[in-house]
Each structure stands twice: as structure tokens, then as C-alpha cells.
Design an enzyme around this catalytic site. Sequence first.
Site, PDB file in Angstrom:
ATOM      1  N   TYR A  83     -82.913-123.490  26.251  1.00  0.00           N
ATOM      2  CA  TYR A  83     -82.715-124.525  27.272  1.00  0.00           C
ATOM      3  C   TYR A  83     -82.001-125.748  26.706  1.00  0.00           C
ATOM      4  O   TYR A  83     -81.747-126.701  27.440  1.00  0.00           O
ATOM      5  CB  TYR A  83     -84.062-124.975  27.844  1.00  0.00           C
ATOM      6  CG  TYR A  83     -84.695-123.962  28.751  1.00  0.00           C
ATOM      7  CD1 TYR A  83     -85.141-122.753  28.241  1.00  0.00           C
ATOM      8  CD2 TYR A  83     -84.848-124.203  30.100  1.00  0.00           C
ATOM      9  CE1 TYR A  83     -85.721-121.804  29.058  1.00  0.00           C
ATOM     10  CE2 TYR A  83     -85.429-123.259  30.923  1.00  0.00           C
ATOM     11  CZ  TYR A  83     -85.861-122.066  30.400  1.00  0.00           C
ATOM     12  OH  TYR A  83     -86.432-121.132  31.210  1.00  0.00           O
ATOM     13  N   LYS A  89     -92.388-114.453  20.503  1.00  0.00           N
ATOM     14  CA  LYS A  89     -91.766-113.138  20.406  1.00  0.00           C
ATOM     15  C   LYS A  89     -91.246-113.003  18.971  1.00  0.00           C
ATOM     16  O   LYS A  89     -90.098-112.628  18.719  1.00  0.00           O
ATOM     17  CB  LYS A  89     -90.650-113.072  21.454  1.00  0.00           C
ATOM     18  CG  LYS A  89     -90.110-111.728  21.759  1.00  0.00           C
ATOM     19  CD  LYS A  89     -91.052-110.828  22.522  1.00  0.00           C
ATOM     20  CE  LYS A  89     -90.462-109.433  22.513  1.00  0.00           C
ATOM     21  NZ  LYS A  89     -91.403-108.360  22.717  1.00  0.00           N
ATOM     22  N   ASP A 123     -94.848-110.488  25.461  1.00  0.00           N
ATOM     23  CA  ASP A 123     -94.950-109.423  26.461  1.00  0.00           C
ATOM     24  C   ASP A 123     -96.393-108.956  26.603  1.00  0.00           C
ATOM     25  O   ASP A 123     -96.876-108.695  27.710  1.00  0.00           O
ATOM     26  CB  ASP A 123     -93.991-108.262  26.156  1.00  0.00           C
ATOM     27  CG  ASP A 123     -93.950-107.881  24.699  1.00  0.00           C
ATOM     28  OD1 ASP A 123     -94.027-108.771  23.838  1.00  0.00           O
ATOM     29  OD2 ASP A 123     -93.857-106.689  24.409  1.00  0.00           O
ATOM     30  N   ASP A 146     -91.786-120.916  30.436  1.00  0.00           N
ATOM     31  CA  ASP A 146     -91.284-120.861  31.808  1.00  0.00           C
ATOM     32  C   ASP A 146     -91.832-119.614  32.502  1.00  0.00           C
ATOM     33  O   ASP A 146     -92.390-119.669  33.607  1.00  0.00           O
ATOM     34  CB  ASP A 146     -89.743-120.828  31.753  1.00  0.00           C
ATOM     35  CG  ASP A 146     -89.115-121.314  33.046  1.00  0.00           C
ATOM     36  OD1 ASP A 146     -89.842-121.608  34.006  1.00  0.00           O
ATOM     37  OD2 ASP A 146     -87.870-121.397  33.095  1.00  0.00           O
TER      38      ASP A 146
END
Length: 418
Positions: A157, A227, A281, A305
Site C-alpha cells: 500500500y 505469510k 491463509d 485488509d
Amino acid sequence: MGYDNVEVPSAGQRVELSGEDELAAPDDPIVPIIHGDGIGVDVGPAAQTVLEAAADATGREIHWMRVYAGESARETYGENLPADTTEALREFKVSIKGPLTTPVGAGFRSLNVALRKELDLYANIRPTYHLEGVPSPVKRPEQMDMVTFRENTEDVYAGIEWEAGTEAVREVEAFVAEEMGFDDTIHDGPVGIGVKPITEFGTKRLVRKAIDYALEHGRDSVTLVHKGNIMKFTEGAFRDWGYEVAEAEYGEEVITEDTLWEERDGEPPDDAVVVNDRIADNMLQQILTRTDQYDVLAMPNLNGDYVSDACGAQIGGLGIAPGANVGDGRVLAEPVHGSAPKYAGQDKVNPTAMILSGRIMLEFMGWTDAADLVRDAVERTIVDRKVTYDIERQIEGGEKLATSEFAAAVVDNLRELA
Ligand code: NAP
């Protein structure tokens, strides 16, 4: 500081700082408010009505200072984000805003992102809890009680990206291939390239905020969501720096999950916050399958987000979900939803998310009595089946109210509960 096109209220006082970043609100604070674009014209005034009533019921008074961004600012100032607005949010420390439209693909960059960067509001905080009576897609929505801390200034971002077909992207592509040695990584043909910066500084202050919040609010755990198995030097570093904060800065108040198992057979000490980590995930499954085992989540921007929206879905979706952007000694509350232009000005949409964002603002001001009243009054209104269209279409026997009618019903309940 003088303002060109907005008035500072003649009565009321500034929220000040006590200590490094503790807010000390007077009983008559000046609070800047941006109603926002689209449905902001509906939910902004509705939230004001409820927050005024909550202040009044607890012997206080909010002095609103209307400031502008987005479409309303273009009308008055000929620009999207005037200096008056950022200066007011900076000066008065505690403020609230409705949604602002961001054009997709082309046009100006997100004003929300610009505001967060300009004021260094580095943590996006979303408390996600279920209100009785709100329909949910899951069987036990009452198990959802998480607070997400999303890093607000970095990651993909940050806006470091180059458009396909430009000279700049060709330079970056050549640098990546020739200088850095990734020569067969990018497919032939047009390519857009972005950069994902995750810094030690940005990570540590975010994780610190999340741990501080967990300690202050008696929460059991903080989960670092990353991640890092794939993006080792960005998301993996986020996890490592997060653990460094947990291990180095809190003494016995904080314990990592590994230490808990190595030294205490999984039994946490009283009042300690446990810090653990989950791959993003997996986390998206866990919030559905083991909802009640998670508490505070700390995440880089993109994970935050996605995960915070997924949490929000379990408690009734966008009309309900509140949030706030927080920096050191500064809070800008805002609902999670956008400007839903097709409903703009129809006095139709649900103002709950904006009202409950105001509740977060009251909490940061230390007005917990007023904040609790707001929550209880909203909940009672929904339990009474007095709801806006989005809830009414999902329940039996609901009474469909306009935005302003719903706010008035909340105010009635609030006065009865006070
Ligand atoms: P959106 O404005 O949140 O609206 C999507 C849908 O969510 C609406 O059509 C409506 O669904 C439901 N919804 C949203 N707010 C609601 C409310 N208060 N009450 C009841 N239902 C509500 O998302 P979008 O259409 O993707 O985005 C529109 C614009 O908002 C974009 O320009 C986007 O960039 C911007 N945006 C701004 C912010 C922000 O200011 N922080 C955040 C997100 C998006 P139904 O039609 O199914 O009833």
C-alpha cells in the site's frame, strides 16, 4: 493556527496529551468531523446525533468542527484534501470521518491512505464483536470478539509501483533482471511492478500498540499474522521483529507461545499476554473454525485488509463494522465501509458502523461510560427489530427504518439506559 475556510468552534477545548501519547480529553472537547462522500452525508449526521446524546447523558458536550475532504472539499476548496482538514485533525487529536470515494485504476490516489500517511496514523484498529440480533452467516457469531491491528503505512500500500508500458517500469524491470539477477522471473510483455517495504520500525511500533492494547484491555493473546513462509524477508521479518518486541520489551507481562510450551506446559501465567503467530491463509480458516481462540491480531497492511473484512463478515458485515486509525497521541475513527454511491443521500443505509466508530473514539477519550451506553443502545434498538434495510431484509418481522429514524431510536434507548 488559522484556518482558511472552516471555523473553530467558539466554545470547547482541545484534547491534550498527558505523557508521551496518552490522550486527556476535557468534558467539552472540540472534535473535527468529516461526513465524507456518498452515504457519508447520511451516516455522518446520524452518528453525530447519537454521540452528542451519549456525551449529554454522561454530563459532557462535544463541540463539532466540520471539516472537508473528497467531493465536499472540491466544492469549497477546489482540492481533495485541503490543509485546513489535515491541520484540524492534527491539532485536535481526536476526530471522526465517514467514507471517501477512491476512483479505481486511474484518477487520484486514496484520500484515506493519504490521511493515514500525512498524520502518521500507523495502526488501523477494528474491534469486531457481535451485537445480539444482528444476522450472521455463521452459527455462533457471539464467539467473535477479536481486535485487528493492521499496519497502515507500509507494505504494497506504500504506493511504490510503476505502470505497464512506461519508461519507469522498463527501468525497474531491467534493474531486477540485470542488476539483481532475476533474469527469467518476469514474463515477456507488458508488466506492472510494485514494491513491498516492511520495516523494522513500522513493524515494531504496530506490534507494540497491539500488545499494549491487549495488556490494557485484559486480552489473553496477540497473534502475528503473516505469510512469512513465502515472503521471507518482508512478512517473515514482520513475524521475527514482532517476536523481538514481545521478548525484549515487556518482561513477565508477555510470554511467547513457544516459551509457554517449553517452560510451562502450555499453561499461561495469570494476566500475561501470550504472543503467537499464524500464517495468513491458515488464519483465515481459524477465524471461522476456532473463532473463540483468538483475541488481538497484529498484521502487515494487506493481510490486515483481508483478515479484518473476513472478521467483519461474521458479525453482520459492512453496515456494522467500526474502525479507527491510530497514531501516537492521535485517533481518527472511521467505519470500515465505503461511500456506497448508489445509496448516497437516500437516508437509507445503516449508520451503525459510523456510530460504533464513534464509540471507539469515545473509548480513546477515556469516556468508557458514554462508549458503553452507545453500544448498549445500538444493541437494544436492533434486538427490538428496529433496523435499516440491510438488516431488515435478513430477519423476520423487522421494522425498516431510515438512517435518521434508526439514529433517533438509538438516542431514545440511550436516554432510557442512562
Ligand atoms: P462500499 O461503499 O462499502 O459498498 C458496498 C456495499 O456494501 C453496498 O452496496 C452495500 O451493500 C453495503 N454497505 C456499505 N455500507 C453500508 C451501510 N452503511 N449500510 C448498509 N449497507 C452498506 O464498497 P464499494 O462499493 O466497494 O466502494 C465504494 C467507494 O468507497 C469506493 O470509491 C471505495 O474506494 C470507497 N471506500 C472508502 C473507504 C473509506 O473511506 N475508508 C473504505 C472502503 C471503500 P448492498 O448494496 O448489498 O446493500
